[in-house]
Design an enzyme around this catalytic site. Structure first.
Site, PDB file in Angstrom:
ATOM      1  N   ARG A  19      55.537  43.567  40.274  1.00 24.30           N
ATOM      2  CA  ARG A  19      54.533  44.601  40.571  1.00 24.30           C
ATOM      3  C   ARG A  19      55.216  45.856  41.118  1.00 24.30           C
ATOM      4  NH1 ARG A  19      49.834  43.287  44.824  1.00 24.30           N
ATOM      5  NH2 ARG A  19      51.610  43.229  46.233  1.00 24.30           N
ATOM      6  N   LYS A  21      44.668  37.744  44.705  1.00 23.97           N
ATOM      7  CA  LYS A  21      43.352  37.955  45.307  1.00 23.97           C
ATOM      8  C   LYS A  21      42.699  39.211  44.738  1.00 23.97           C
ATOM      9  CE  LYS A  21      44.943  38.133  49.506  1.00 23.97           C
ATOM     10  NZ  LYS A  21      46.385  37.851  49.326  1.00 23.97           N
ATOM     11  N   ARG A  57      56.576  38.892  54.584  1.00 24.30           N
ATOM     12  CA  ARG A  57      55.124  38.739  54.373  1.00 24.30           C
ATOM     13  C   ARG A  57      54.753  37.263  54.183  1.00 24.30           C
ATOM     14  NH1 ARG A  57      54.193  42.482  49.508  1.00 24.30           N
ATOM     15  NH2 ARG A  57      52.004  41.977  49.730  1.00 24.30           N
ATOM     16  N   ARG A  99      55.243  47.366  44.254  1.00 23.23           N
ATOM     17  CA  ARG A  99      54.629  48.261  45.232  1.00 23.23           C
ATOM     18  C   ARG A  99      55.630  48.505  46.364  1.00 23.23           C
ATOM     19  NH1 ARG A  99      49.133  45.726  47.023  1.00 23.23           N
ATOM     20  NH2 ARG A  99      50.346  44.991  48.792  1.00 23.23           N
ATOM     21  N   ARG A 148      42.835  37.524  58.477  1.00 23.06           N
ATOM     22  CA  ARG A 148      44.191  37.025  58.271  1.00 23.06           C
ATOM     23  C   ARG A 148      44.748  36.373  59.519  1.00 23.06           C
ATOM     24  NH1 ARG A 148      45.382  40.725  53.638  1.00 23.06           N
ATOM     25  NH2 ARG A 148      47.370  40.188  52.753  1.00 23.06           N
TER      26      ARG A 148
HETATM   27  P1  B4P Z   1      47.372  40.864  43.533  1.00 22.60           P
HETATM   28  O1  B4P Z   1      46.049  40.509  42.965  1.00 22.60           O
HETATM   29  O2  B4P Z   1      47.631  42.321  43.762  1.00 22.60           O
HETATM   30  O3  B4P Z   1      47.719  40.115  44.906  1.00 22.60           O
HETATM   31  P2  B4P Z   1      47.031  40.094  46.327  1.00 22.60           P
HETATM   32  O4  B4P Z   1      46.948  38.639  46.657  1.00 22.60           O
HETATM   33  O5  B4P Z   1      45.741  40.869  46.346  1.00 22.60           O
HETATM   34  O6  B4P Z   1      48.077  40.953  47.200  1.00 22.60           O
HETATM   35  P3  B4P Z   1      48.560  41.152  48.689  1.00 22.60           P
HETATM   36  O7  B4P Z   1      48.176  39.969  49.538  1.00 22.60           O
HETATM   37  O8  B4P Z   1      49.999  41.474  48.527  1.00 22.60           O
HETATM   38  O9  B4P Z   1      47.983  42.455  49.293  1.00 22.60           O
HETATM   39  P4  B4P Z   1      46.970  43.058  50.364  1.00 22.60           P
HETATM   40  O10 B4P Z   1      46.619  44.331  49.727  1.00 22.60           O
HETATM   41  O11 B4P Z   1      45.846  42.135  50.724  1.00 22.60           O
HETATM   42  O12 B4P Z   1      48.455  40.234  42.542  1.00 22.60           O
HETATM   43  C1  B4P Z   1      49.846  40.411  42.734  1.00 22.60           C
HETATM   44  C2  B4P Z   1      50.564  40.559  41.389  1.00 22.60           C
HETATM   45  O13 B4P Z   1      50.434  39.372  40.619  1.00 22.60           O
HETATM   46  C3  B4P Z   1      49.996  41.687  40.527  1.00 22.60           C
HETATM   47  O14 B4P Z   1      51.053  42.361  39.902  1.00 22.60           O
HETATM   48  C4  B4P Z   1      49.133  40.970  39.482  1.00 22.60           C
HETATM   49  O15 B4P Z   1      49.076  41.648  38.245  1.00 22.60           O
HETATM   50  C5  B4P Z   1      49.872  39.645  39.326  1.00 22.60           C
HETATM   51  N1  B4P Z   1      48.978  38.530  38.980  1.00 22.60           N
HETATM   52  C6  B4P Z   1      47.740  38.300  39.485  1.00 22.60           C
HETATM   53  N2  B4P Z   1      47.208  37.167  38.950  1.00 22.60           N
HETATM   54  C7  B4P Z   1      48.182  36.659  38.089  1.00 22.60           C
HETATM   55  C8  B4P Z   1      48.252  35.488  37.251  1.00 22.60           C
HETATM   56  N3  B4P Z   1      47.236  34.588  37.158  1.00 22.60           N
HETATM   57  N4  B4P Z   1      49.405  35.282  36.532  1.00 22.60           N
HETATM   58  C9  B4P Z   1      50.436  36.156  36.612  1.00 22.60           C
HETATM   59  N5  B4P Z   1      50.422  37.295  37.390  1.00 22.60           N
HETATM   60  C10 B4P Z   1      49.302  37.527  38.127  1.00 22.60           C
HETATM   61  O16 B4P Z   1      47.818  43.297  51.732  1.00 22.60           O
HETATM   62  C11 B4P Z   1      48.868  44.252  51.882  1.00 22.60           C
HETATM   63  C12 B4P Z   1      49.264  44.456  53.375  1.00 22.60           C
HETATM   64  O17 B4P Z   1      48.142  45.053  54.126  1.00 22.60           O
HETATM   65  C13 B4P Z   1      49.595  43.194  54.187  1.00 22.60           C
HETATM   66  O18 B4P Z   1      50.925  42.770  54.018  1.00 22.60           O
HETATM   67  C14 B4P Z   1      49.302  43.688  55.642  1.00 22.60           C
HETATM   68  O19 B4P Z   1      50.368  44.433  56.187  1.00 22.60           O
HETATM   69  C15 B4P Z   1      48.111  44.611  55.489  1.00 22.60           C
HETATM   70  N6  B4P Z   1      46.815  43.923  55.729  1.00 22.60           N
HETATM   71  C16 B4P Z   1      45.832  43.689  54.794  1.00 22.60           C
HETATM   72  N7  B4P Z   1      44.787  43.032  55.339  1.00 22.60           N
HETATM   73  C17 B4P Z   1      45.098  42.822  56.673  1.00 22.60           C
HETATM   74  C18 B4P Z   1      44.443  42.168  57.755  1.00 22.60           C
HETATM   75  N8  B4P Z   1      43.239  41.566  57.605  1.00 22.60           N
HETATM   76  N9  B4P Z   1      45.055  42.141  58.974  1.00 22.60           N
HETATM   77  C19 B4P Z   1      46.241  42.731  59.152  1.00 22.60           C
HETATM   78  N10 B4P Z   1      46.937  43.355  58.169  1.00 22.60           N
HETATM   79  C20 B4P Z   1      46.382  43.409  56.923  1.00 22.60           C
END
Ligand code: B4P
Length: 185
Positions: free
Chosen positions: A127, A13, A140, A129, A88
C-alpha cells in the site's frame, strides 16, 4: 445496526467497511480517516495526531474519544454506524459504553477480522502509506497486540464478538462478514 470493526493494521477494515456500510445503510466512522483529514488540514488535533501515527503509536485516548463523541451525535448516525478502528483500547471501549448507555443505543455486534502477520506485512508494504514503512509496521503490530487485542476478551464477555478470517479475496471476506452480520441486521 451499530457495529464495531476490529482487526490489526492492514487487515482490510477500511476495504470491507466501504462495502458493509453500503449494504447495511450505516454511516462509516473511521478514526484513521478522521485523523488523516485533520492532519491534512493541519488542525491542532491533526498536527498532534500525526506525531503518533508516524511513530506507529496510538493517538492519546482523550483526543480520540472527544473526536468520536462529536461525530456520533451527527444525524447520519441515527440510521446506525460502523466504527472502523475505534475503540482500540479498553479505556476507549469503556468510554464508548458510557456514551451508548446514556443514549440507550447498545452495540449490535463486534466484528473481528483475523489475518496472519506475514500477510499483513505484505499488504501494508504494497500500500505504501506514510505509516507503512517496515519499522513503523512492526511498531503498529506490537501496539495492536498490547493495546487492542485485550478488547477481544472484553467483547467476548459481553457476548458481542464475531470473528472472521480476513484472508482470501475481498469478495470472499465480504461474504464471511455478511454471514456474520446478517443474523443481527
Ligand atoms: P485497509 O483496508 O486499508 O486496512 P485497515 O485495516 O483499514 O488499516 P489500518 O488499521 O492500517 O489503518 P487505520 O486508518 O485504522 O487494507 C490495507 C491494505 O490491504 C490495502 O492496500 C488494501 O488494498 C489491502 N487489502 C485489503 N483487503 C485485502 C484482501 N482481502 N486481500 C489482499 N489485500 C487486501 O489507522 C491508522 C493509524 O491511526 C493508527 O496506526 C493510529 O495511529 C491512528 N488511530 C486510528 N484509530 C485510532 C484510535 N481509535 N485510537 C488511537 N489511535 C488511532
Amino acid at each position: 445496526m451499530r457495529i464495531v470493526f476490529i482487526g490489526p493494521p492492514g487487515a482490510g477494515k477500511g476495504t470491507q467497511a466501504e462495502r458493509l456500510v453500503a449494504k447495511y445503510h450505516m454511516a462509516h466512522l473511521s478514526t484513521g480517516d478522521l485523523l488523516r483529514q485533520a492532519s491534512a488540514a493541519k488542525t491542532p488535533l491533526g498536527v498532534k495526531a500525526q506525531e503518533y501515527m508516524s511513530a506507529g503509536k496510538l493517538v492519546p485516548d482523550a483526543l480520540i474519544i472527544d473526536l468520536i463523541c462529536e461525530r456520533l451525535v451527527l444525524p447520519d448516525c441515527d440510521k446506525g454506524y460502523l466504527l472502523d478502528g475505534f475503540p482500540r483500547t479498553i479505556v476507549q471501549a469503556e468510554a464508548l459504553d458510557d456514551v451508548l448507555a446514556r443514549r440507550k443505543t447498545p452495540l449490535d455486534a463486534v466484528l473481528e477480522l483475523r489475518v496472519a502477520e506475514d500477510e499483513l506485512f505484505h499488504r501494508l508494504a504494497s500500500r505504501g502509506r506514510a505509516d507503512d514503512k517496515p519499522e513503523v509496521i512492526h511498531q503498529r503490530l506490537e501496539t495492536y497486540r498490547l493495546q487492542t487485542e485485550p478488547l477481544l476478551d472484553y467483547y467476548t464477555s459481553k457476548g458481542l464478538l464475531k470473528s472472521i478470517d480476513g484472508c482470501g479475496t475481498v469478495d470472499n471476506v465480504f461474504a464471511r462478514a455478511q454471514a456474520a452480520l446478517d443474523p443481527v441486521a
